[in-house]
Design a protein around this motif. Structure first.
Motif, PDB file in Angstrom:
ATOM      1  N   VAL A  97       0.856  -1.187   0.000  1.00 18.06           N
ATOM      2  CA  VAL A  97       0.000   0.000   0.000  1.00 18.06           C
ATOM      3  C   VAL A  97       0.890   1.235   0.000  1.00 18.06           C
ATOM      4  O   VAL A  97       2.030   1.198   0.470  1.00 18.06           O
ATOM      5  N   MET A  98       0.346   2.315  -0.557  1.00 19.04           N
ATOM      6  CA  MET A  98       1.031   3.607  -0.528  1.00 19.04           C
ATOM      7  C   MET A  98       0.180   4.574   0.260  1.00 19.04           C
ATOM      8  O   MET A  98      -1.051   4.588   0.127  1.00 19.04           O
ATOM      9  N   ASN A  99       0.863   5.368   1.054  1.00 19.49           N
ATOM     10  CA  ASN A  99       0.216   6.418   1.835  1.00 19.49           C
ATOM     11  C   ASN A  99       0.984   7.708   1.612  1.00 19.49           C
ATOM     12  O   ASN A  99       2.198   7.688   1.414  1.00 19.49           O
ATOM     13  N   GLY A 100       0.279   8.807   1.634  1.00 18.47           N
ATOM     14  CA  GLY A 100       0.952  10.088   1.561  1.00 18.47           C
ATOM     15  C   GLY A 100       0.297  11.046   0.602  1.00 18.47           C
ATOM     16  O   GLY A 100      -0.741  10.768   0.005  1.00 18.47           O
ATOM     17  N   LYS A 101       0.943  12.186   0.467  1.00 20.72           N
ATOM     18  CA  LYS A 101       0.481  13.246  -0.425  1.00 20.72           C
ATOM     19  C   LYS A 101       1.330  13.195  -1.689  1.00 20.72           C
ATOM     20  O   LYS A 101       2.560  13.131  -1.618  1.00 20.72           O
ATOM     21  N   PHE A 102       0.669  13.241  -2.841  1.00 21.71           N
ATOM     22  CA  PHE A 102       1.344  13.127  -4.121  1.00 21.71           C
ATOM     23  C   PHE A 102       0.943  14.278  -5.025  1.00 21.71           C
ATOM     24  O   PHE A 102      -0.223  14.660  -5.087  1.00 21.71           O
ATOM     25  N   TYR A 103       1.931  14.814  -5.721  1.00 21.21           N
ATOM     26  CA  TYR A 103       1.719  15.906  -6.680  1.00 21.21           C
ATOM     27  C   TYR A 103       1.937  15.353  -8.084  1.00 21.21           C
ATOM     28  O   TYR A 103       2.937  14.671  -8.340  1.00 21.21           O
ATOM     29  N   THR A 104       1.004  15.645  -8.992  1.00 22.22           N
ATOM     30  CA  THR A 104       1.090  15.124 -10.359  1.00 22.22           C
ATOM     31  C   THR A 104       1.190  16.254 -11.375  1.00 22.22           C
ATOM     32  O   THR A 104       0.649  17.345 -11.187  1.00 22.22           O
TER      33      THR A 104
END
Length: 161
Positions: A97-104
């Motif tokens: 699983v991935m957790n966190g804030k991501f910018y695209t």
């Protein structure tokens, strides 16, 4: 998240760029399965074989691939990890699983421009006061579909602080 794609080619769905251009996503326990691809100076050698194997595992499990999201992370000139989004745990796969804030940010053009895109992405993120902890690439279409769509959108996605 609402579906962002529609099947038109029977292969790669066309990306809805507006949903991914300069956006932030907060992921909590977003499910993926992971595998490795061999590369030669960053050029994938067995991507098709690996992604086909992952797709078969997803299909056998009766699962789906949200947004057809498949992230690539180059660990060196010789290896690349791929992360295929799934809607459930897949038996016999490397689940995570991935957790966190991501910018695209979305780019378009030939794959040879990947280095230019990464540089621009990092400059843009820095100008926004963001620190990129890990950057992934989402090659949204295969070369055949990119030709049919007459575009080749690639999403750069960074985990940010």
């Amino acid at each position: 998240m609402e579906p962002t794609i529609q099947k038109e080619t029977g292969c790669c769905p066309e990306l809805n760029v507006d949903i991914w251009q300069d956006k932030f996503f907060n992921w909590k326990d977003k499910k993926f399965i992971k595998d490795k691809v061999s590369t030669f100076f960053y050029m994938p050698l067995n991507f098709g074989k690996v992604i086909t194997k992952l797709f078969r595992k997803v299909e056998s499990a009766g699962a789906s691939i949200p947004d057809y999201l498949c992230l690539s992370y180059h660990t060196s000139k010789w290896n690349m990890d791929i992360y295929l989004a799934v809607d459930q745990e897949i038996t016999g796969a490397n689940n995570l699983v991935m957790n966190g804030k991501f910018y695209t940010r979305v780019y378009d053009g030939p794959f040879k421009d990947t280095g230019k895109w990464a540089k621009d992405y990092n400059i843009n993120a820095r100008e926004m006061g963001l620190t990129i902890r890990k950057m992934y690439m989402w090659y949204t279409t295969c070369p055949k579909c990119a030709k049919k769509y007459e575009k080749n959108p690639v999403v750069l996605l960074g985990e940010v602080d």
